[in-house]
Scaffold this motif. Structure first.
Motif, mmCIF file in Angstrom:
data_model
loop_
_atom_site.group_PDB
_atom_site.id
_atom_site.type_symbol
_atom_site.label_atom_id
_atom_site.label_comp_id
_atom_site.label_asym_id
_atom_site.label_seq_id
_atom_site.Cartn_x
_atom_site.Cartn_y
_atom_site.Cartn_z
ATOM 1 N N PHE A 61 0.848 -1.191 0.000
ATOM 2 C CA PHE A 61 0.000 0.000 0.000
ATOM 3 C C PHE A 61 0.889 1.250 0.000
ATOM 4 O O PHE A 61 1.793 1.352 -0.804
ATOM 5 C CB PHE A 61 -0.945 -0.091 1.206
ATOM 6 N N ILE A 62 0.642 2.216 0.907
ATOM 7 C CA ILE A 62 1.432 3.450 0.880
ATOM 8 C C ILE A 62 2.723 3.331 1.692
ATOM 9 O O ILE A 62 3.414 4.328 1.896
ATOM 10 C CB ILE A 62 0.609 4.668 1.384
ATOM 11 N N PHE A 63 3.056 2.120 2.148
ATOM 12 C CA PHE A 63 4.279 1.980 2.946
ATOM 13 C C PHE A 63 5.520 2.288 2.110
ATOM 14 O O PHE A 63 6.459 2.921 2.582
ATOM 15 C CB PHE A 63 4.391 0.565 3.537
ATOM 16 N N ARG A 64 5.540 1.826 0.862
ATOM 17 C CA ARG A 64 6.707 2.092 0.004
ATOM 18 C C ARG A 64 6.216 2.581 -1.348
ATOM 19 O O ARG A 64 5.628 1.831 -2.111
ATOM 20 C CB ARG A 64 7.560 0.828 -0.146
ATOM 21 N N MET A 65 6.449 3.860 -1.607
ATOM 22 C CA MET A 65 5.928 4.473 -2.839
ATOM 23 C C MET A 65 7.061 5.113 -3.646
ATOM 24 O O MET A 65 8.163 5.312 -3.153
ATOM 25 C CB MET A 65 4.887 5.533 -2.492
ATOM 26 N N ARG A 66 6.735 5.451 -4.876
ATOM 27 C CA ARG A 66 7.724 6.107 -5.735
ATOM 28 C C ARG A 66 7.741 7.624 -5.511
ATOM 29 O O ARG A 66 8.736 8.272 -5.746
ATOM 30 C CB ARG A 66 7.430 5.776 -7.202
ATOM 31 N N GLU A 67 6.613 8.165 -5.119
ATOM 32 C CA GLU A 67 6.515 9.593 -4.776
ATOM 33 C C GLU A 67 5.995 9.670 -3.356
ATOM 34 O O GLU A 67 4.929 9.156 -3.058
ATOM 35 C CB GLU A 67 5.546 10.288 -5.738
ATOM 36 N N PHE A 68 6.763 10.282 -2.474
ATOM 37 C CA PHE A 68 6.385 10.276 -1.056
ATOM 38 C C PHE A 68 6.844 11.567 -0.407
ATOM 39 O O PHE A 68 7.498 12.404 -1.029
ATOM 40 C CB PHE A 68 6.994 9.061 -0.346
ATOM 41 N N GLU A 69 6.481 11.731 0.853
ATOM 42 C CA GLU A 69 6.800 12.973 1.563
ATOM 43 C C GLU A 69 7.635 12.671 2.800
ATOM 44 O O GLU A 69 7.346 11.720 3.531
ATOM 45 C CB GLU A 69 5.499 13.686 1.947
ATOM 46 N N GLN A 70 8.664 13.480 3.000
ATOM 47 C CA GLN A 70 9.552 13.301 4.147
ATOM 48 C C GLN A 70 9.443 14.490 5.097
ATOM 49 O O GLN A 70 9.225 15.623 4.669
ATOM 50 C CB GLN A 70 11.009 13.176 3.688
ATOM 51 N N MET A 71 9.641 14.228 6.376
ATOM 52 C CA MET A 71 9.752 15.290 7.384
ATOM 53 C C MET A 71 11.133 15.097 8.022
ATOM 54 O O MET A 71 11.344 14.140 8.769
ATOM 55 C CB MET A 71 8.641 15.161 8.426
ATOM 56 N N GLU A 72 12.053 15.970 7.655
ATOM 57 C CA GLU A 72 13.446 15.786 8.088
ATOM 58 C C GLU A 72 13.941 16.992 8.873
ATOM 59 O O GLU A 72 13.533 18.123 8.621
ATOM 60 C CB GLU A 72 14.361 15.569 6.872
ATOM 61 N N MET A 73 14.839 16.718 9.802
ATOM 62 C CA MET A 73 15.503 17.785 10.556
ATOM 63 C C MET A 73 16.976 17.432 10.678
ATOM 64 O O MET A 73 17.329 16.324 11.098
ATOM 65 C CB MET A 73 14.862 17.921 11.941
ATOM 66 N N GLN A 74 17.817 18.360 10.239
ATOM 67 C CA GLN A 74 19.263 18.189 10.364
ATOM 68 C C GLN A 74 19.737 19.092 11.501
ATOM 69 O O GLN A 74 19.506 20.309 11.473
ATOM 70 C CB GLN A 74 19.979 18.573 9.048
ATOM 71 N N PHE A 75 20.393 18.489 12.490
ATOM 72 C CA PHE A 75 20.807 19.204 13.695
ATOM 73 C C PHE A 75 22.332 19.339 13.678
ATOM 74 O O PHE A 75 23.051 18.341 13.719
ATOM 75 C CB PHE A 75 20.345 18.438 14.935
#
Length: 476
Positions: free
Chosen positions: A225-239
């Motif tokens: 299902f939507i667990f592994r997609m070709r177009e997806f959205e990330q929420m990232e934070m670089q500290f």
């Protein structure tokens, strides 16, 4: 390896039926591993995104957010290592011509085995992947008689690397256009803007830069299902931190991110840490936060100690000095980085799986049941449903009055069709935590019946208290 495929299929069907997730381009038979979010899904996704963004930027004085472009200068991906290293071992079935990611193929087979046998197979695979032993991986597949799902044969090619980046042309004339990539992660947009943000924001180390955005990966076998997609959205934070302090900050963010997940009321037993066996080329430590989905424990978020690899590499390729002057130590250095990276679509799936429940409400020989989505009130797509008992006697006007009072503060839904019981069931199915019914008594004493989703209990409250009750629950 306990899985509940029946429950997972029920959740997928529920997502379609109640406007959470649709197959992309469904009228044209869909596009593999690409999905659209429906009216309830889009709002749930936005609420998750907003909750993460607020917890990162508003609740931390030393973390700011940016929004970098999807297209980046192609040298970015050379510097980051994606051109040379962003590959996965693949294998083709000679009969069906179907291509598989080796780890997905073996993991899929492991799920059909007993827990002990499955765990042993995964451990063998991890060791071979760690050593880049492609011949050993092929032998493991053949020895375990792992078949192609299409042809049913074990007639495999050799294992080889396949780059996962999508490429496209930038420019109007194909002959003159230059090849660029759709970004496979959002992190590099943060790294190339390190100096811009640090100088314009007068940021002092330690500080973080957060970003939410789309990423694209040419997954060969995208599934579940939507667990592994070709177009997806990330929420990232670089500290960004002082070199030498990475162990402490890595431990801090590992604990902090799990706390964020648990703040949504999820049972701690549903989560576990999984340390990486094989580290990425940029990391000196990496851990996944895994959640117990109906398809087993799967990664939702990664915390990585990226050292100074990214900034150092961009400094080398761009020939621009990317350093920080630390007034406390009187030193110039390239900062080290701790990354927290969570898939928004996976968090969406986690939230849906965690919320979904089928309840038997039968009593006194009368059969009854409901499907309910127990979303935290702050994430629910609709937070208050308002029902006039009938379509007459001024009840709709009173209901609209309450709707107008509340809709600027949280999401409301108005409905006057069907019996109250049916309306309750529909709201249970999309996860609305509160339903309010306006009836003839409301005209007499200005009270309404508020019904609580989880307990199904009802109580009489003053109409002018409804907004406060819902807001308190959302802000809990």
């Amino acid at each position: 390896m306990a899985t509940d495929q029946n429950k997972f299929q029920a959740i997928i069907s529920h997502c379609k039926e109640y406007g959470f997730v649709f197959q992309s381009s469904e009228i044209y038979d869909g596009l593999s591993a690409v999905y659209d979010y429906g009216q309830n899904g889009a709002q749930l996704k936005k609420n998750i995104r907003d909750y993460w963004w607020k917890s990162m930027t508003q609740m931390h004085e030393n973390i700011v957010g940016i929004d970098a472009a999807i297209f980046m200068h192609p040298t970015t991906w050379k510097a980051s290592g994606h051109v040379d290293n962003f590959s996965d071992p693949m294998i083709d079935n000679k009969d069906s011509k179907k291509r598989y990611r080796v780890d997905h193929l073996i993991e899929g087979h492991a799920e059909t085995l007993s827990k002990e046998a499955g765990d042993a197979l995964i451990e063998q695979m991890d060791n071979l992947l760690k050593d880049n032993d492609f011949a050993g991986l092929k032998k493991l597949i053949e020895d375990n008689k792992i078949k192609c799902s299409v042809s049913g044969t074990v007639n495999w090619t050799d294992v080889r690397q396949f780059n996962l980046m999508f490429s496209t042309q930038l420019g109007s004339v194909t002959d003159e256009a230059s090849e660029i990539y759709l970004r496979p992660e959002t992190a590099q947009g943060i790294f190339v803007n390190f100096l811009n943000v640090q100088k314009t924001g007068r940021m002092k180390i330690p500080f973080g830069i957060a970003q939410v955005g789309k990423a694209f990966r040419n997954e060969i076998v995208a599934r579940q299902f939507i667990f592994r997609m070709r177009e997806f959205e990330q929420m990232e934070m670089q500290f960004f931190i002082r070199p030498g302090t990475q162990k402490e900050w890595y431990a801090y963010w590992k604990e902090e991110r799990l706390k964020w997940h648990l703040s949504l009321g999820t049972s701690p037993e549903k989560y576990r840490y999984h340390d990486h066996v094989k580290l990425a080329h940029y990391a000196d430590a990496a851990v996944d936060i895994e959640f117990d989905f109906p398809i087993g424990f799967k990664e939702v978020e990664g915390i990585h100690s990226r050292t100074d690899f990214d900034l150092k590499s961009h400094q080398e390729y761009s020939k621009k000095k990317i350093q920080y002057f630390d007034t406390e130590t009187n030193q110039n250095y390239i900062p080290y980085v701790i990354e927290t990276s969570i898939g928004l679509d996976r968090m969406f799936l986690l939230t849906v799986c965690n919320a979904y429940a089928e309840e038997d409400l039968s009593k006194d020989g009368k059969e009854d049941s409901r499907v309910v989505m127990r979303f935290p009130a702050k994430l629910a797509p609709v937070q208050l449903a308002i029902f006039p008992l009938t379509k007459k006697d001024g009840l709709p006007e009173l209901a609209k009055e309450l709707m107008d009072k509340c809709k600027s503060s949280f999401y409301c839904f108005y409905e006057e069709k069907d019996a109250i019981g049916k309306r309750y069931r529909r709201q249970d199915a999309i996860g609305t935590p509160f339903c309010v019914t306006i009836d003839h008594q409301t005209k007499e004493d200005n009270t309404v019946t508020i019904r609580y989703r989880d307990s199904m209990e009802q109580e009489r409250v003053p109409m002018d208290k409804v907004k406060e009750i819902v807001l308190n629950k959302i802000n809990e």
